[in-house]
Each structure stands twice: as structure tokens, then as C-alpha cells.
Scaffold this motif. Structure first.
Motif, short mmCIF file in Angstrom:
data_model
loop_
_atom_site.label_atom_id
_atom_site.label_comp_id
_atom_site.label_asym_id
_atom_site.label_seq_id
_atom_site.Cartn_x
_atom_site.Cartn_y
_atom_site.Cartn_z
N TYR A 1 21.59 50.31 -93.81
CA TYR A 1 22.53 50.87 -92.76
C TYR A 1 23.14 49.78 -91.83
O TYR A 1 23.96 50.17 -90.96
CB TYR A 1 21.52 51.80 -91.65
N GLN B 1 27.82 58.15 -85.14
CA GLN B 1 28.86 57.16 -85.39
C GLN B 1 29.99 57.53 -86.41
O GLN B 1 31.16 57.52 -86.11
CB GLN B 1 28.26 55.92 -85.46
N LEU B 2 29.56 58.00 -87.40
CA LEU B 2 30.46 58.08 -88.48
C LEU B 2 31.35 59.33 -88.52
O LEU B 2 32.24 59.54 -88.55
CB LEU B 2 29.52 57.99 -89.88
N TYR C 1 17.65 56.18 -85.50
CA TYR C 1 18.84 55.44 -85.85
C TYR C 1 19.85 55.79 -86.96
O TYR C 1 20.94 55.64 -86.98
CB TYR C 1 18.38 54.08 -86.04
N LYS C 2 19.26 56.75 -87.89
CA LYS C 2 19.95 57.16 -88.96
C LYS C 2 20.77 57.99 -87.97
O LYS C 2 21.98 58.56 -88.72
CB LYS C 2 19.09 57.72 -89.97
N PHE D 1 22.19 47.24 -89.97
CA PHE D 1 21.73 46.91 -88.66
C PHE D 1 21.63 45.45 -88.55
O PHE D 1 20.47 44.79 -89.41
CB PHE D 1 20.47 47.94 -88.31
N ASN E 1 25.93 47.48 -85.23
CA ASN E 1 24.75 47.85 -84.75
C ASN E 1 23.74 46.76 -84.69
O ASN E 1 23.62 46.39 -85.71
CB ASN E 1 23.91 49.21 -85.30
N LYS F 1 23.79 56.56 -86.57
CA LYS F 1 24.73 56.18 -87.47
C LYS F 1 25.66 57.46 -88.19
O LYS F 1 26.75 57.30 -88.22
CB LYS F 1 23.86 55.37 -88.98
N GLU F 2 24.91 58.49 -88.21
CA GLU F 2 25.67 59.62 -88.91
C GLU F 2 26.54 60.24 -87.85
O GLU F 2 27.64 60.42 -88.05
CB GLU F 2 24.56 60.73 -88.84
#
Length: 372
Positions: free
Chosen positions: A114, A82-83, A75-76, A116, A94, A79-80
């Protein structure tokens, strides 16, 4: 037909398989016994495809199986990506739906750091929960789930829960309501137990015994409403009931099941292997739209098959349109209409329960307004 909606909810099946073996869960049907985590190539392609749509808002709902099996690094990475790829002009949210048994301090730190949101599946007190939600060994999961919820609450995370109401638990509304309120669980989305079977009945054969009857679910929600009103605590949120009250007072529902099928096009599901479907109620070959490995989301959203789906889900019978509560229920969830006979113009399986709840709330609400 219109093409891309401006707001979408993407149901991401990050994990296929689970550490539990819930008796009513579709993951126990068919032949998907192994646990598979979504490959990074599918994760990356999906996020790049979302970015290409240039949406105003996108919500990623991470589901399984059990999504925490994928570990936080997955999930990290999400997120990475997505950014990296999604425009800063797009609002990105999320949320993760877990069974709660794998929650740790490290996971909680991740959720906070993050951003979530977290939902947890718990059906009520120990006897109700453990009757269906067990580990593969047969041992009930209640103690592990409650431990996870308490850990989340201690760190200030407002836990949203989705209790599944079965025929066996339908007469225990007070017991369930008191349990949730007593444990500081204030965000409730009661869900009728309805094993999914859209043209794939053979996959769910034998699961029908868990399905709650419309009259039972209606009576349950009526009882929950009365208990909720007696509690008189604005901190307690019961999604289904709040939406009905909102519409009775002239507002519009934000809940898809009440929007006459017009919200169905806002949902897409990406399975662990990259297969693309509408919302995850429609995860069958009949509604397969493509695969993210070789199809773009724009191609899918403009495809003949998807446009036909959008046309079909808004087909509602004249009988429904003439019903006194049609402006409230909107014909109900398109899936509950479709499974009746393979025709979206059928009456929703939960039509009668909806009538029971709407009529009960209407009488109580307008009596109170008149007396007030």
C-alpha cells in the motif's frame, strides 16, 4: 490572509492510547487511559473534506498513541477512501509513526503493498531506550523494537527513526550514534525531549524532569555533527543538521521549525474523536479549531480563529530578527516560542542550542571549504 495552502500535512491520530507507557509521553498525562480507534465515520469525513480542498499534494501522517493497534484493515479502508474521493491530480502520501513493537510480517506486506512510509521510535542502545520506553508492565521495549526494525530492514524497508534525547542521554552522543550506524539505521531525526504544555501545564505536571536543557541539546547535536563528519558516509541522513547545512549554503529549509512560522499553516491535526487542531504540538482547548463531524476543513481554514493563529505564529521579536543567525533559524519552532510566556514573540526555548549548532557547523563547514 490567504486561505487554503496548496500542500498540506494532515496528522491523523488514528489511535488514542498505546501498548507502551513511556515515561516522557504526553499520552501518560491527563485522563486518557483507554485505547480508542478513530471511527470510520470520522476517517471517511476527513478524507472527503481533504478531497474538497483540491490540493496539489497531501501527506497523511498516521500517529497515535500507537497506530498499529488499529490493525491493517483500518488503513486499507483509508487508502480505499483516498482513491475513491481524492483527485488523481493530487499527490497523496501516507506515513506511519510506530513504536515498532507490533510489527509483523503481515504489517510489512501491507506497508509494501500500500506504499506506506514507516517511522519507528527508538532512543538508542538498550539501556538508554529502556530507561523511558517501557511496556505497561514496566518491562523495557527495546528487544521488541529492534526485532521490528530488523524485520522491516530484511524486507528492504528503509526505516526512519526519531530518537528522543533526554537530559540523561545528552552526554551519550557517541554511544547513540554508533548504535544507529552499527544497526544500519541511516535516517535519523533527533528530537529534544520537551513535554508539550501550551496553556495546559496542569496536564503535564511532573513531566518537566525529562525536558532536555538547551545547552545540553546543543552540545549533543554538536557532538553528533562531528561524529557524522568523521563517518563520511553520504548514506547517513541527519535531518536537523542537513537542513542547517543547506541554509548555510544558501538554500531554503524544508523543515517547518526553520521557516519563520510560515509553514505552520500547512499542518492540521485530526484527533481520534474528530477534533481539529493546528500541528499536534497545539492540541489544547486554546487551539481547538472545530470538529470534523460538523465542520468542513474549508470552514476551519478560513475561520477567524485559524487566521488569527496564522497571524500570530509569524510574529517574531525584533531581537530575534537582529540576531546573526536569524536567516538560518527563522526564530525557531513557533511552539517553542509560545510556551516561554504565552507570546509567540518570545525567544525559542531552544534558541541557545540552535546558536551552538549553527555556529559550530558554520566554522567547520567554511573552514573545510576554504581548505578545499
Amino acid at each position: 490572509m490567504e486561505g487554503t495552502p496548496r500542500n498540506m500535512l494532515l496528522i491523523m491520530k488514528s489511535v488514542s492510547g498505546c501498548n507502551l507507557s513511556c515515561k516522557y509521553c504526553y499520552m501518560n498525562a491527563g485522563s486518557r487511559p483507554s485505547i480508542t480507534i478513530m471511527p470510520e465515520e470520522i476517517l471517511k469525513k476527513t478524507i472527503k473534506e481533504v478531497a474538497a480542498l483540491q490540493l496539489d499534494r497531501i501527506e497523511f501522517d498516521w500517529h497515535g498513541g500507537e497506530p498499529l493497534i488499529a490493525k491493517s484493515d483500518f488503513y486499507k479502508k483509508a487508502k480505499e477512501l483516498q482513491l475513491k474521493y481524492i483527485s488523481t491530480h493530487t499527490i497523496v502520501k501516507n506515513c506511519l509513526q510506530s513504536n515498532g513493537t507490533l510489527v509483523t510480517d503481515d504489517w510489512i506486506s501491507f506497508f509494501i503493498d500500500y506504499g506506506f512510509g514507516v517511522g519507528v521510535s527508538i532512543d538508542g542502545p538498550e539501556d538508554i531506550h529502556n530507561s523511558n520506553r517501557c511496556f505497561k508492565s514496566g518491562e523495557g521495549s527495546y528487544l521488541s523494537v529492534v526485532q521490528g526494525i530488523k524485520a522491516l530492514q530484511e524486507k528492504g524497508i528503509d526505516v526512519h527513526v526519531m530518537p528522543v534525547v533526554t537530559e540523561a542521554s545528552a552526554h551519550k552522543a557517541k554511544e547513540m550514534f554508533d548504535f544507529f550506524v552499527g544497526n544500519g539505521i541511516n535516517h535519523l531525526a533527533f528530537t529534544p525531549c520537551f513535554p508539550k504544555s501550551s496553556g495546559i501545564e496542569q496536564l503535564y505536571e511532573g513531566f518537566g524532569k525529562f525536558t532536555i536543557r538547551p545547552e545540553s541539546f546543543g552540545k549533543f547535536m554538536v557532538d553528533i555533527y562531528d561524529l557524522w563528519m568523521e563517518q563520511n558516509n553520504p548514506a547517513i541522513s541527519i535531518r536537523y543538521l542537513e537542513q542547517i547545512i543547506k541554509m548555510l549554503l544558501g538554500g531554503k529549509s524544508s523543515l517547518c521549525i526553520f521557516r519563520k512560522g510560515h509553514f505552520c499553516h500547512r499542518f492540521l491535526t485530526i484527533d481520534t474523536n474528530g477534533d481539529i487542531y493546528p500541528c499536534d504540538s497545539y492540541m489544547s482547548e486554546e487551539f481547538l479549531l472545530g470538529n470534523i463531524k460538523h465542520d468542513t476543513l474549508k470552514e476551519v481554514l478560513y475561520s477567524h480563529k485559524y487566521n488569527r493563529f496564522k497571524e500570530n505564529v509569524v510574529k517574531i521579536s525584533n531581537d530575534c530578527k537582529c540576531c546573526p543567525i536569524f536567516d538560518i533559524c527563522g526564530g525557531g519552532c513557533s511552539f517553542y516560542r509560545y510556551v516561554q510566556s504565552g507570546d509567540f514573540r518570545s525567544k525559542s526555548y531552544y534558541c541557545e542550542s540552535t546558536k551552538m549548532v549553527v555556529n559550530h557547523i558554520s566554522k567547520k563547514l567554511f573552514l573545510n571549504l576554504k581548505e578545499g
